[in-house]
Design a protein around this motif. Structure first.
Motif, PDB file in Angstrom:
ATOM      1  N   PHE A  36       4.469 -75.174  41.569  1.00  0.00           N
ATOM      2  CA  PHE A  36       6.101 -75.120  42.099  1.00  0.00           C
ATOM      3  C   PHE A  36       6.986 -74.150  41.484  1.00  0.00           C
ATOM      4  N   LEU A  37       6.518 -74.324  40.401  1.00  0.00           N
ATOM      5  CA  LEU A  37       7.022 -72.786  39.540  1.00  0.00           C
ATOM      6  C   LEU A  37       7.345 -71.582  40.473  1.00  0.00           C
ATOM      7  N   LEU A  38       5.673 -71.250  40.642  1.00  0.00           N
ATOM      8  CA  LEU A  38       5.364 -69.824  41.592  1.00  0.00           C
ATOM      9  C   LEU A  38       5.945 -69.816  42.691  1.00  0.00           C
ATOM     10  N   VAL A  39       5.995 -71.097  43.344  1.00  0.00           N
ATOM     11  CA  VAL A  39       6.620 -70.947  44.521  1.00  0.00           C
ATOM     12  C   VAL A  39       8.004 -70.391  44.740  1.00  0.00           C
ATOM     13  N   LEU A  40       8.911 -71.295  43.809  1.00  0.00           N
ATOM     14  CA  LEU A  40      10.275 -70.898  43.504  1.00  0.00           C
ATOM     15  C   LEU A  40      10.182 -69.230  43.500  1.00  0.00           C
ATOM     16  N   ALA A  41       9.456 -69.021  42.380  1.00  0.00           N
ATOM     17  CA  ALA A  41       9.801 -67.547  41.317  1.00  0.00           C
ATOM     18  C   ALA A  41       9.255 -66.706  42.950  1.00  0.00           C
ATOM     19  N   HIS A  42       8.378 -66.764  43.705  1.00  0.00           N
ATOM     20  CA  HIS A  42       7.811 -65.615  44.595  1.00  0.00           C
ATOM     21  C   HIS A  42       9.218 -65.630  45.295  1.00  0.00           C
ATOM     22  N   SER A  43       9.947 -67.106  45.793  1.00  0.00           N
ATOM     23  CA  SER A  43      10.726 -66.983  46.899  1.00  0.00           C
ATOM     24  C   SER A  43      12.156 -66.383  45.722  1.00  0.00           C
ATOM     25  N   GLY A  44      12.278 -66.392  44.628  1.00  0.00           N
ATOM     26  CA  GLY A  44      13.029 -65.807  44.104  1.00  0.00           C
ATOM     27  C   GLY A  44      13.345 -64.603  44.596  1.00  0.00           C
ATOM     28  N   ALA A  45      11.625 -64.169  44.295  1.00  0.00           N
ATOM     29  CA  ALA A  45      11.802 -62.315  44.231  1.00  0.00           C
ATOM     30  C   ALA A  45      11.801 -61.874  45.624  1.00  0.00           C
ATOM     31  N   MET A  46      11.815 -62.445  46.682  1.00  0.00           N
ATOM     32  CA  MET A  46      11.614 -61.786  48.001  1.00  0.00           C
ATOM     33  C   MET A  46      13.136 -62.368  48.121  1.00  0.00           C
ATOM     34  N   ALA A  47      14.184 -63.187  47.381  1.00  0.00           N
ATOM     35  CA  ALA A  47      14.977 -63.315  48.219  1.00  0.00           C
ATOM     36  C   ALA A  47      15.970 -62.089  47.338  1.00  0.00           C
ATOM     37  N   LEU A  48      15.473 -61.192  46.538  1.00  0.00           N
ATOM     38  CA  LEU A  48      16.072 -60.331  45.637  1.00  0.00           C
ATOM     39  C   LEU A  48      15.591 -58.898  46.758  1.00  0.00           C
ATOM     40  N   LYS A  49      14.282 -59.049  47.203  1.00  0.00           N
ATOM     41  CA  LYS A  49      13.313 -57.851  48.310  1.00  0.00           C
ATOM     42  C   LYS A  49      14.647 -57.806  49.405  1.00  0.00           C
ATOM     43  N   TYR A  50      15.278 -59.014  50.211  1.00  0.00           N
ATOM     44  CA  TYR A  50      15.212 -58.692  51.153  1.00  0.00           C
ATOM     45  C   TYR A  50      16.754 -59.730  51.684  1.00  0.00           C
ATOM     46  N   TYR A  51      17.435 -59.460  50.861  1.00  0.00           N
ATOM     47  CA  TYR A  51      19.002 -59.907  50.652  1.00  0.00           C
ATOM     48  C   TYR A  51      19.158 -59.275  50.475  1.00  0.00           C
ATOM     49  N   ALA A  52      18.801 -59.037  48.683  1.00  0.00           N
ATOM     50  CA  ALA A  52      20.214 -58.023  47.939  1.00  0.00           C
ATOM     51  C   ALA A  52      18.993 -56.508  47.893  1.00  0.00           C
ATOM     52  N   GLY A  53      18.350 -56.570  48.601  1.00  0.00           N
ATOM     53  CA  GLY A  53      18.034 -54.810  48.907  1.00  0.00           C
ATOM     54  C   GLY A  53      17.346 -53.962  47.908  1.00  0.00           C
ATOM     55  N   ASN A  54      17.066 -55.367  46.585  1.00  0.00           N
ATOM     56  CA  ASN A  54      16.188 -54.603  44.885  1.00  0.00           C
ATOM     57  C   ASN A  54      14.127 -54.629  45.501  1.00  0.00           C
ATOM     58  N   ASP A  55      14.158 -54.039  45.687  1.00  0.00           N
ATOM     59  CA  ASP A  55      12.452 -54.191  45.784  1.00  0.00           C
ATOM     60  C   ASP A  55      11.803 -54.959  44.169  1.00  0.00           C
ATOM     61  N   MET A  56      12.325 -53.793  43.219  1.00  0.00           N
ATOM     62  CA  MET A  56      11.784 -53.988  42.022  1.00  0.00           C
ATOM     63  C   MET A  56      12.798 -54.943  41.344  1.00  0.00           C
ATOM     64  N   ALA A  57      13.937 -55.177  41.041  1.00  0.00           N
ATOM     65  CA  ALA A  57      14.408 -55.708  40.268  1.00  0.00           C
ATOM     66  C   ALA A  57      13.310 -55.959  38.166  1.00  0.00           C
ATOM     67  N   LEU A  58      13.655 -54.553  37.764  1.00  0.00           N
ATOM     68  CA  LEU A  58      13.169 -54.942  36.630  1.00  0.00           C
ATOM     69  C   LEU A  58      11.882 -55.592  36.594  1.00  0.00           C
ATOM     70  N   GLY A  59      11.252 -54.889  37.568  1.00  0.00           N
ATOM     71  CA  GLY A  59       9.864 -54.969  37.491  1.00  0.00           C
ATOM     72  C   GLY A  59       9.357 -56.921  38.068  1.00  0.00           C
ATOM     73  N   LEU A  60      10.150 -57.446  38.245  1.00  0.00           N
ATOM     74  CA  LEU A  60      10.677 -58.835  38.329  1.00  0.00           C
ATOM     75  C   LEU A  60       9.588 -59.187  40.525  1.00  0.00           C
ATOM     76  N   VAL A  61       9.855 -58.316  40.825  1.00  0.00           N
ATOM     77  CA  VAL A  61       9.516 -59.082  42.164  1.00  0.00           C
ATOM     78  C   VAL A  61       7.962 -58.096  42.361  1.00  0.00           C
ATOM     79  N   PRO A  62       7.483 -57.678  42.240  1.00  0.00           N
ATOM     80  CA  PRO A  62       6.210 -57.452  41.765  1.00  0.00           C
ATOM     81  C   PRO A  62       5.454 -58.288  41.590  1.00  0.00           C
ATOM     82  N   LEU A  63       6.358 -58.311  40.696  1.00  0.00           N
ATOM     83  CA  LEU A  63       5.118 -59.282  38.745  1.00  0.00           C
ATOM     84  C   LEU A  63       4.812 -60.801  40.045  1.00  0.00           C
ATOM     85  N   PHE A  64       6.249 -61.290  40.954  1.00  0.00           N
ATOM     86  CA  PHE A  64       5.850 -62.838  41.416  1.00  0.00           C
ATOM     87  C   PHE A  64       5.715 -62.745  42.968  1.00  0.00           C
ATOM     88  N   ASP A  65       5.150 -61.361  43.582  1.00  0.00           N
ATOM     89  CA  ASP A  65       5.768 -61.467  44.858  1.00  0.00           C
ATOM     90  C   ASP A  65       3.884 -62.200  45.693  1.00  0.00           C
TER      91      ASP A  65
END
Length: 252
Positions: A36-65
């Motif tokens: 469940f934590l992984l799904v939440l982390a992935h969802s947060g990473a995708m929110a940063l990517k598609y809504y905030a327009g941040n593809d990296m976010a200090l490496g957190l986006v690819p870390l949980f994608d």
């Protein structure tokens, strides 16, 4: 060295770790929580990517994608598949000790999960895809439904194993037969069905990973993770019912 024993009076000393059914159920609950934590982390990473327009976010986006390889979700899935394989090999050993006739079926399942564990971090699907395309050549592109090459040999293997497993499933108690089959069908649909749909979508969009594609990836990976956890639960129930009082002694 690991040893399975049905002796009740086991104790842990400096060179022995004793694992019982309650320990495995506790571990299973922790795995479910981490999923469940992984799904939440992935969802947060995708929110940063598609809504905030941040593809990296200090490496957190690819870390949980979920779509990326060699990151935390990949590591989790590989270890969880390996754990399932170990449980199945242990079940096969228990079945052999009890004189059951389905030892080979348990071993085939265990080997399949071991292969999937290796594939999860080694990405053997790429090798399979290259082999299929090399053999099929231009004929592969002529069949639109075959958008992901590795699904062809894997689907053939899955069908063959499923046919072999039908008598094994029919010999199980109804609750295990139904839920093992449901878990397997959900995993196969996610791994092969969703993968094929995603391949078509990528072909239609010219390789663009848009929001619709990421929703499909999220659904696919989530279904894979939770179908395995679902299978683990009923496997533990099976072991606890038919091999009650069995402990695993790990000598080190």
């Amino acid at each position: 060295m690991a040893e399975i024993s049905d002796t009740q009076a086991l104790r842990a000393d400096a060179r022995q770790l004793v694992v019982g059914p309650s320990d495995l159920y506790g571990l299973h609950r922790k795995i479910l929580f981490l999923a469940f934590l992984l799904v939440l982390a992935h969802s947060g990473a995708m929110a940063l990517k598609y809504y905030a327009g941040n593809d990296m976010a200090l490496g957190l986006v690819p870390l949980f994608d979920f779509y990326e390889e060699h990151n935390i979700p990949t590591y989790f899935s590989s270890l969880n598949l390996l754990l399932t394989s170990c449980l199945l090999f242990a079940t096969a050993r228990l079945a052999r000790a009890a004189g059951h006739k389905d030892v080979l079926a348990w071993r085939i399942l265990a080997a399949g999960f071991l292969f999937m564990s290796v594939d999860e971090f080694a990405d053997l699907r790429i090798i399979l895809s290259k082999m299929v395309k090399a053999v099929a050549g231009a004929h592969f592109e002529a069949v639109p439904v075959l958008s992901v090459a590795w699904t062809i040999p894997v689907a053939a293997i899955v069908v063959a194993v499923a046919i072999y497993m039908i008598p094994f499933l029919l010999r199980l108690k109804k609750v295990y037969m139904i839920n093992f089959a449901l878990a397997g069908a959900a995993f196969v649909f996610a791994a092969i069905g969703f993968e094929t749909i995603e391949g078509h979508h990528v072909a239609q969009t010219g390789g663009v990973r848009d929001f619709a594609f990421m929703l499909m990836v999220t659904a696919e990976e989530s279904m894979e993770i939770f179908s395995i956890i679902y299978f683990q639960y009923f496997l533990l129930r099976y072991v606890n019912e038919y091999h009650r009082g069995v402990y695993l002694r790990l000598n080190y």
